[in-house]
Design an enzyme around this catalytic site. Sequence first.
Site, PDB file in Angstrom:
ATOM      1  N   ASP A   1      28.325 112.124 -20.089  1.00 10.79           N
ATOM      2  CA  ASP A   1      28.513 110.668 -20.206  1.00 10.79           C
ATOM      3  C   ASP A   1      28.445 109.977 -18.844  1.00 10.79           C
ATOM      4  OD1 ASP A   1      30.904 110.441 -22.993  1.00 10.79           O
ATOM      5  OD2 ASP A   1      28.828 111.155 -22.860  1.00 10.79           O
TER       6      ASP A   1
ATOM      7  N   VAL B   1      26.726 110.958 -16.308  1.00  8.42           N
ATOM      8  CA  VAL B   1      25.305 110.924 -15.933  1.00  8.42           C
ATOM      9  C   VAL B   1      24.584 109.806 -16.677  1.00  8.42           C
ATOM     10  CG1 VAL B   1      23.124 112.221 -16.039  1.00  8.42           C
ATOM     11  CG2 VAL B   1      25.225 113.339 -15.274  1.00  8.42           C
ATOM     12  N   THR B   2      24.911 109.644 -17.953  1.00  8.36           N
ATOM     13  CA  THR B   2      24.296 108.567 -18.741  1.00  8.36           C
ATOM     14  C   THR B   2      24.618 107.202 -18.131  1.00  8.36           C
ATOM     15  OG1 THR B   2      24.535 109.910 -20.762  1.00  8.36           O
ATOM     16  CG2 THR B   2      24.141 107.543 -21.047  1.00  8.36           C
TER      17      THR B   2
ATOM     18  N   ARG C   1      23.843 119.740 -24.283  1.00  8.71           N
ATOM     19  CA  ARG C   1      23.476 120.908 -25.100  1.00  8.71           C
ATOM     20  C   ARG C   1      23.915 122.207 -24.440  1.00  8.71           C
ATOM     21  NH1 ARG C   1      19.347 117.283 -25.983  1.00  8.71           N
ATOM     22  NH2 ARG C   1      18.066 117.966 -24.225  1.00  8.71           N
TER      23      ARG C   1
ATOM     24  N   ASP D   1      24.060 107.190 -25.158  1.00  9.41           N
ATOM     25  CA  ASP D   1      22.725 107.425 -24.598  1.00  9.41           C
ATOM     26  C   ASP D   1      21.742 106.360 -25.074  1.00  9.41           C
ATOM     27  OD1 ASP D   1      20.804 110.338 -23.954  1.00  9.41           O
ATOM     28  OD2 ASP D   1      19.983 108.408 -24.512  1.00  9.41           O
TER      29      ASP D   1
ATOM     30  N   ASP E   1      20.233 103.130 -22.939  1.00  8.53           N
ATOM     31  CA  ASP E   1      18.777 103.100 -22.714  1.00  8.53           C
ATOM     32  C   ASP E   1      18.235 101.697 -22.888  1.00  8.53           C
ATOM     33  OD1 ASP E   1      17.933 106.337 -24.162  1.00  8.53           O
ATOM     34  OD2 ASP E   1      18.617 105.773 -22.167  1.00  8.53           O
TER      35      ASP E   1
ATOM     36  N   ASP F   1      21.138 114.134 -19.084  1.00  3.43           N
ATOM     37  CA  ASP F   1      22.397 114.006 -19.852  1.00  3.43           C
ATOM     38  C   ASP F   1      22.359 114.846 -21.131  1.00  3.43           C
ATOM     39  OD1 ASP F   1      21.755 110.529 -20.930  1.00  3.43           O
ATOM     40  OD2 ASP F   1      20.652 112.383 -21.321  1.00  3.43           O
ATOM     41  N   GLY F   2      21.196 114.854 -21.788  1.00  2.00           N
ATOM     42  CA  GLY F   2      21.101 115.648 -23.020  1.00  2.00           C
ATOM     43  C   GLY F   2      21.097 117.145 -22.750  1.00  2.00           C
TER      44      GLY F   2
HETATM   45  C1  LIG Z   1       3.123 108.518  -5.051  1.00  6.58           C
HETATM   46  C2  LIG Z   1       4.324 108.219  -5.923  1.00  6.58           C
HETATM   47  C3  LIG Z   1       3.877 107.543  -7.219  1.00  6.58           C
HETATM   48  C4  LIG Z   1       5.086 107.086  -8.001  1.00  6.58           C
HETATM   49  C5  LIG Z   1       4.682 106.141  -9.090  1.00  6.58           C
HETATM   50  C6  LIG Z   1       5.121 106.640 -10.447  1.00  6.58           C
HETATM   51  C7  LIG Z   1       6.621 106.495 -10.638  1.00  6.58           C
HETATM   52  C8  LIG Z   1       7.012 106.419 -12.063  1.00  6.58           C
HETATM   53  C9  LIG Z   1       6.739 107.680 -12.817  1.00  6.58           C
HETATM   54  C10 LIG Z   1       7.552 108.152 -13.746  1.00  6.58           C
HETATM   55  C11 LIG Z   1       8.876 107.511 -14.084  1.00  6.58           C
HETATM   56  C12 LIG Z   1       9.030 107.348 -15.581  1.00  6.58           C
HETATM   57  C13 LIG Z   1       9.846 108.468 -16.204  1.00  6.58           C
HETATM   58  C14 LIG Z   1       9.825 108.402 -17.716  1.00  6.58           C
HETATM   59  C15 LIG Z   1      11.200 108.224 -18.312  1.00  6.58           C
HETATM   60  C16 LIG Z   1      11.850 109.519 -18.708  1.00  6.58           C
HETATM   61  C17 LIG Z   1      13.187 109.237 -19.376  1.00  6.58           C
HETATM   62  C18 LIG Z   1      13.004 109.122 -20.859  1.00  6.58           C
HETATM   63  O1  LIG Z   1      12.480 108.195 -21.391  1.00  6.58           O
HETATM   64  O2  LIG Z   1      13.472 110.182 -21.529  1.00  6.58           O
HETATM   65  C19 LIG Z   1      13.254 110.097 -22.933  1.00  6.58           C
HETATM   66  C20 LIG Z   1      13.567 111.447 -23.473  1.00  6.58           C
HETATM   67  C21 LIG Z   1      15.047 111.640 -23.443  1.00  6.58           C
HETATM   68  O3  LIG Z   1      15.419 111.112 -24.653  1.00  6.58           O
HETATM   69  P1  LIG Z   1      16.901 111.343 -25.191  1.00  6.58           P
HETATM   70  O4  LIG Z   1      17.864 110.636 -24.295  1.00  6.58           O
HETATM   71  O5  LIG Z   1      16.873 110.984 -26.642  1.00  6.58           O
HETATM   72  O6  LIG Z   1      17.090 112.912 -25.105  1.00  6.58           O
HETATM   73  P2  LIG Z   1      18.310 113.767 -24.550  1.00  6.58           P
HETATM   74  O7  LIG Z   1      17.708 115.057 -24.099  1.00  6.58           O
HETATM   75  O8  LIG Z   1      19.135 113.010 -23.595  1.00  6.58           O
HETATM   76  O9  LIG Z   1      19.170 114.108 -25.884  1.00  6.58           O
HETATM   77  C22 LIG Z   1      19.947 113.108 -26.464  1.00  6.58           C
HETATM   78  C23 LIG Z   1      21.079 113.830 -27.173  1.00  6.58           C
HETATM   79  O10 LIG Z   1      21.894 114.504 -26.210  1.00  6.58           O
HETATM   80  C24 LIG Z   1      23.265 114.351 -26.541  1.00  6.58           C
HETATM   81  N1  LIG Z   1      23.957 113.546 -25.515  1.00  6.58           N
HETATM   82  C25 LIG Z   1      23.246 112.790 -24.637  1.00  6.58           C
HETATM   83  C26 LIG Z   1      23.917 112.070 -23.674  1.00  6.58           C
HETATM   84  C27 LIG Z   1      25.341 112.131 -23.633  1.00  6.58           C
HETATM   85  N2  LIG Z   1      26.034 111.446 -22.698  1.00  6.58           N
HETATM   86  N3  LIG Z   1      26.030 112.893 -24.530  1.00  6.58           N
HETATM   87  C28 LIG Z   1      25.359 113.600 -25.480  1.00  6.58           C
HETATM   88  O11 LIG Z   1      25.995 114.279 -26.338  1.00  6.58           O
HETATM   89  C29 LIG Z   1      23.286 113.678 -27.901  1.00  6.58           C
HETATM   90  O12 LIG Z   1      23.215 114.676 -28.905  1.00  6.58           O
HETATM   91  C30 LIG Z   1      21.997 112.888 -27.880  1.00  6.58           C
HETATM   92  O13 LIG Z   1      21.500 112.615 -29.184  1.00  6.58           O
HETATM   93  O14 LIG Z   1      12.998 112.469 -22.741  1.00  6.58           O
HETATM   94  C31 LIG Z   1      11.720 112.594 -22.872  1.00  6.58           C
HETATM   95  O15 LIG Z   1      11.038 111.805 -23.446  1.00  6.58           O
HETATM   96  C32 LIG Z   1      11.171 113.808 -22.217  1.00  6.58           C
HETATM   97  C33 LIG Z   1       9.841 113.489 -21.642  1.00  6.58           C
HETATM   98  C34 LIG Z   1       9.950 112.534 -20.472  1.00  6.58           C
HETATM   99  C35 LIG Z   1       8.572 112.276 -19.952  1.00  6.58           C
HETATM  100  C36 LIG Z   1       8.579 111.833 -18.534  1.00  6.58           C
HETATM  101  C37 LIG Z   1       7.278 112.180 -17.882  1.00  6.58           C
HETATM  102  C38 LIG Z   1       7.226 111.637 -16.483  1.00  6.58           C
HETATM  103  C39 LIG Z   1       6.495 112.584 -15.604  1.00  6.58           C
HETATM  104  C40 LIG Z   1       5.670 112.142 -14.708  1.00  6.58           C
HETATM  105  C41 LIG Z   1       5.372 110.683 -14.651  1.00  6.58           C
HETATM  106  C42 LIG Z   1       3.903 110.501 -14.402  1.00  6.58           C
HETATM  107  C43 LIG Z   1       3.745 109.812 -13.094  1.00  6.58           C
HETATM  108  C44 LIG Z   1       2.304 109.723 -12.716  1.00  6.58           C
HETATM  109  C45 LIG Z   1       2.259 109.222 -11.307  1.00  6.58           C
HETATM  110  C46 LIG Z   1       0.843 109.033 -10.853  1.00  6.58           C
HETATM  111  C47 LIG Z   1       0.824 109.031  -9.342  1.00  6.58           C
HETATM  112  C48 LIG Z   1      -0.506 109.438  -8.827  1.00  6.58           C
HETATM  113  O1  LIP Z   2      11.683 105.961 -27.972  1.00  8.88           O
HETATM  114  P1  LIP Z   2      12.546 104.851 -28.471  1.00  8.88           P
HETATM  115  O2  LIP Z   2      12.864 104.975 -29.924  1.00  8.88           O
HETATM  116  O3  LIP Z   2      12.072 103.486 -28.077  1.00  8.88           O
HETATM  117  O4  LIP Z   2      13.960 105.014 -27.727  1.00  8.88           O
HETATM  118  C1  LIP Z   2      14.636 106.230 -27.791  1.00  8.88           C
HETATM  119  C2  LIP Z   2      15.812 106.071 -28.708  1.00  8.88           C
HETATM  120  O5  LIP Z   2      15.322 105.885 -30.011  1.00  8.88           O
HETATM  121  C3  LIP Z   2      16.680 107.323 -28.663  1.00  8.88           C
HETATM  122  O6  LIP Z   2      17.798 107.123 -29.486  1.00  8.88           O
HETATM  123  C4  LIP Z   2      17.145 107.581 -27.245  1.00  8.88           C
HETATM  124  O7  LIP Z   2      18.021 108.673 -27.196  1.00  8.88           O
HETATM  125  C5  LIP Z   2      15.916 107.816 -26.379  1.00  8.88           C
HETATM  126  O8  LIP Z   2      16.285 108.109 -25.057  1.00  8.88           O
HETATM  127  C6  LIP Z   2      15.040 106.578 -26.393  1.00  8.88           C
HETATM  128  O9  LIP Z   2      15.789 105.518 -25.859  1.00  8.88           O
HETATM  129 MG    MG Z   3      18.080 108.387 -24.254  1.00 11.32          MG
HETATM  130 MG    MG Z   4      19.348 111.139 -22.827  1.00 16.10          MG
END
Ligand SMILES: CCCCCCCC/C=C\CCCCCCCC(=O)OC[C@H](COP(=O)(O)OP(=O)(O)OC[C@H]1O[C@@H](n2ccc(N)nc2=O)[C@H](O)[C@@H]1O)OC(=O)CCCCCCC/C=C\CCCCCCCC
Ligand code: LIP
Ligand code: MG
Ligand code: MG
Length: 207
Positions: free
Chosen positions: A29, A31-32, A74, A87, A91, A69-70
């Site tokens: 939490d 971290v969130t 887990r 979370d 967001d 955080d997730g």
């Molecule tokens: C030279 C430098 C160039 C720089 C320019 C580029 C900069 C920007 C680039 C990237 C930044 C963007 C990042 C993208 C965002 C990633 C975050 C995100 O959206 O994550 C979404 C999901 C996570 O979703 P969710 O929160 O639902 O999952 P959790 O795993 O958290 O599980 C939730 C469950 O966990 C429990 N829980 C949680 C919290 C809590 N406090 N208690 C709990 O109990 C609970 O059960 C919840 O239900 O994640 C993903 O989607 C994963 C994939 C993310 C993909 C990111 C990819 C980015 C990689 C590279 C970027 C490309 C850059 C290209 C640059 C080009 C330069 C040449």
């Molecule tokens: O992808 P999306 O549905 O717009 O948004 C997502 C939510 O639906 C999900 O509950 C949350 O945990 C994810 O991090 C993301 O925020």
């Molecule tokens: Mg989230």
């Molecule tokens: Mg999360």
Amino acid sequence: MLNRLLRASMTKILGPIAHLFLRLGISPDIVTIVGTVGVCVGALAFFPRGEMWVGVLVITAFVFSDNVDGIMARESGRSSKWGAYLDSTLDRIGDSAIFGGLVLFYAGRGNNQLMAGLALACLILGSVVSYAKARAEGLGYTANVGIAERADRLVAVLVAAFFADVFDSTVLLGVVLGLLAVASFITVLQRMLTVRKQALASGEVGA
Ligand SMILES: CCCCCCCC/C=C\CCCCCCCC(=O)OC[C@H](COP(=O)(O)OP(=O)(O)OC[C@H]1O[C@@H](n2ccc(N)nc2=O)[C@H](O)[C@@H]1O)OC(=O)CCCCCCC/C=C\CCCCCCCC
Ligand SMILES: O=P([O-])([O-])O[C@@H]1[C@@H](O)[C@H](O)[C@@H](O)[C@H](O)[C@@H]1O
Ligand SMILES: [Mg+2]
Ligand SMILES: [Mg+2]
């Protein structure tokens, strides 16, 4: 889409950070919450002043907390409904700060109503994308579909904002915001259609 494609990879990459935080006694939490604050500071301290690339780097330093955080929850067996609620709710605040920061700049110092409108459209449609899923889940349906989920939206806008600033190209960011608004609208339709199919299958559609 990135969520499904990269979640496993991101877990491997960010796992060590999650384990370190757990060893330090930090909770998921915290971290969130801290991650959301960091994203908001990056967006609202820099974007309204037109300092896009700096803002993107600060946001990027914190936005992956949404993955960490997730992982922490887990790995430590502390996944909870409260955590899921926190979370998802926080967001929305982070997303709104990012697009809101762009609206503030283009409606102010940037003096570009079209860009302000495009950023506002992305803010609104992105929030509807997430709400459409949350409301579905509240009614017992699923809606985890769409071409513009949160990770997709954030990668698109942050990469575009970074390079638009570096190369001084408002057009680049404008085109990406326009495409992102369309993709977000399509995602809303995708989620509504998937819920309607489920409602039809369970006979829960009115006349
Ligand atoms: C030279 C430098 C160039 C720089 C320019 C580029 C900069 C920007 C680039 C990237 C930044 C963007 C990042 C993208 C965002 C990633 C975050 C995100 O959206 O994550 C979404 C999901 C996570 O979703 P969710 O929160 O639902 O999952 P959790 O795993 O958290 O599980 C939730 C469950 O966990 C429990 N829980 C949680 C919290 C809590 N406090 N208690 C709990 O109990 C609970 O059960 C919840 O239900 O994640 C993903 O989607 C994963 C994939 C993310 C993909 C990111 C990819 C980015 C990689 C590279 C970027 C490309 C850059 C290209 C640059 C080009 C330069 C040449
Ligand atoms: O992808 P999306 O549905 O717009 O948004 C997502 C939510 O639906 C999900 O509950 C949350 O945990 C994810 O991090 C993301 O925020
Ligand atoms: Mg989230
Ligand atoms: Mg999360």
